[in-house]
Design a protein around this motif. Structure first.
Motif, PDB file in Angstrom:
ATOM      1  N   ASN A 105       0.823  -1.207   0.000  1.00 22.53           N
ATOM      2  CA  ASN A 105       0.000   0.000   0.000  1.00 22.53           C
ATOM      3  C   ASN A 105       0.861   1.263   0.000  1.00 22.53           C
TER       4      ASN A 105
ATOM      5  N   PRO B 246      -3.872   2.642  -2.030  1.00 18.92           N
ATOM      6  CA  PRO B 246      -4.493   1.317  -2.067  1.00 18.92           C
ATOM      7  C   PRO B 246      -3.429   0.234  -2.257  1.00 18.92           C
ATOM      8  N   TYR B 247      -3.812  -1.008  -1.977  1.00 19.34           N
ATOM      9  CA  TYR B 247      -2.896  -2.123  -2.209  1.00 19.34           C
ATOM     10  C   TYR B 247      -2.849  -2.466  -3.698  1.00 19.34           C
TER      11      TYR B 247
ATOM     12  N   THR C 134      -4.583  -7.833  -3.979  1.00 18.64           N
ATOM     13  CA  THR C 134      -3.823  -8.496  -2.924  1.00 18.64           C
ATOM     14  C   THR C 134      -3.710  -9.994  -3.211  1.00 18.64           C
TER      15      THR C 134
ATOM     16  N   ASP D 144      -8.251  -2.364  -4.431  1.00 17.00           N
ATOM     17  CA  ASP D 144      -7.071  -3.088  -3.940  1.00 17.00           C
ATOM     18  C   ASP D 144      -6.844  -4.356  -4.745  1.00 17.00           C
TER      19      ASP D 144
END
Length: 440
Positions: A406, A410-411, A434, A432
């Motif tokens: 991040n 945002p991731y 992930t 995101d």
């Protein structure tokens, strides 16, 4: 080989004898081989020029591919960590220059610091395309490699990834990673769904439409199936999707947890955490969900299994010592060994084919990625001072990692070399991204 001097901004080719890039001349006019030692502690980057590809057909079809083909190839070489692609604005040669040895003025390339030159041309007929690529050593003024490939215009990126792999194998002796693929969790729709993409983040496709919570995608060793968790039918159940047919089957739907499946190297079974007796332990099941063996039995919480390359051990996370730590279980003898002792929160182990374990540790209130030798080697920190860095996953050849971070808000998914160098963001989707998983 006679010593020669060379004036340019960087190091001279003579220094290559002392560094990881070495070359050998064989009889005849061709350069036999340039060899980049990718196992060296540090690899010197080499400057490569990749001008726009020349349209060879008449009339010219798909003129936009002239820049796109070279851009894909230059990006691949950049992401490999072995090269520095030169900016096109620095090129002295006019656009449309020839692609054969006789047509090239190597002085125009050496003066801007180029050490390698990639020339290409293409012909399109409808949706069919033929691409010719030549790799040159600028200093010696000789061709190293030539390749002609056929493909579909609509899949031009894949075609150039193939060429990039050929270049990497020619220069290093090892296959490239450019045709590999990723799966990850994304929440751009407002729900957590599973997606897939090329290794560089392009060609993103949504795989699930559960409109629920999907977690922990894991590619099968053959790259044809994905195991993942979903709450679409209630609790965190385990599902298997065949990518060719699109068929989804429910593998484990036991009461409580059915999470964190890790494929065994043979692709016939998985390890996962079940909470059959209200205590999360790791079990081995087949692809129909049948329990083959209970692997851990402890009052602590045991999660996140990952197999060793030979399938004889697993690493996993347990809080049996009072905080989450990485342990290794020998599946033959049943002996267990704690691996991590630094930090009070160590999780998400991932075991590479080169016998290294990557994991996440919390230090100073942030998550970062570390690697260690499961035989007791030194711990190495590979991310630092750049947000939270989590979910490490090795490339199929064990020379790279993807992870989520991040650091920009945002991731997103990032790629780096195994030693933590050359970190690049590769996903640019909304929301995101992930929990990446990498397959060949």
């Amino acid at each position: 080989m006679r010593k020669r001097s060379r004036i340019r901004a960087g190091a001279g080719w003579l220094l290559a004898i002392l560094f990881p890039l070495t070359f050998f001349l064989f009889s005849g006019s061709a350069l036999g081989r340039i060899y980049i030692d990718i196992n060296a502690p540090s690899v010197q980057k080499f400057k490569v020029a990749t001008p726009d590809f020349k349209p060879l057909g008449t009339p010219v079809e798909h003129p936009e591919l002239s820049a796109k083909l070279s851009e894909v190839l230059a990006s691949d070489l950049d992401l490999s960590g072995y090269f520095i692609p030169l900016e096109k604005e620095a090129f002295l040669e006019e656009k449309g220059g020839g692609i054969t040895l006789e047509d090239i003025r190597f002085k125009d390339w050496s003066v801007i610091g180029a050490e390698l030159l990639i020339k290409g041309g293409y012909t399109c007929v409808g949706n069919s395309m033929e691409v010719e690529v030549r790799l040159f050593d600028v200093f010696w003024g000789r061709q190293i490699m030539g390749k002609r490939v056929l493909g579909d215009v609509r899949r031009y990126r894949r075609l150039m990834h193939r060429v990039g792999n050929e270049i990497i194998e020619k220069l290093t002796g090892h296959p490239g990673m450019f045709l590999t693929k990723l799966a990850f969790v994304g929440n751009g729709t407002g729900q957590k769904e599973i997606y897939r993409c090329d290794y560089d983040g392009h060609n993103v496709k949504q795989l699930t439409e559960d409109r629920s919570i999907c977690l922990l995608p894991r590619w099968s060793p053959d790259g044809e199936r994905i195991m993942y968790n979903s709450y679409r039918d209630g609790g965190p159940m385990l599902y298997l999707e065949d990518l060719d047919s699109g068929r989804v089957t429910r593998v484990s739907a036991r009461a409580g947890l059915n999470i964190g499946a890790a494929w065994a190297p043979d692709g016939k079974k998985v390890a996962l955490t079940l909470s059959l007796e209200d205590n999360p332990d790791i079990f081995l099941i087949d692809l129909n969900g049948k329990i083959l063996k209970r692997l851990t039995s402890h009052w602590g919480i045991d999660v996140s299994p990952t197999f060793s390359p030979d399938g004889k051990r697993i690493a996993f996370v347990s809080n049996r010592s009072g905080s989450p730590q990485i342990y290794v279980l020998d599946l033959i003898t049943g002996s267990e060994q704690r691996l991590t002792f630094e930090g009070n929160y160590n999780t998400s182990p991932c075991w590479s084919v080169l016998n290294k374990i990557a994991y996440v540790s919390m230090q100073d209130g942030r998550f970062d990625i570390y690697t260690l030798d499961p035989e007791g080697g030194q711990v190495r920190r590979v991310t630092a001072n750049n947000g939270n860095n989590e979910d490490p996953c090795w490339s199929p050849d064990g020379r790279y990692m993807v992870f989520s971070s991040n650091r920009e808000g945002p991731y997103h998914i990032y790629l780096m070399s195994a030693n933590g160098r050359h970190q690049r963001r590769i996903t640019h989707e909304r929301g995101d991204q992930t929990s990446p998983s990498w397959a060949r």
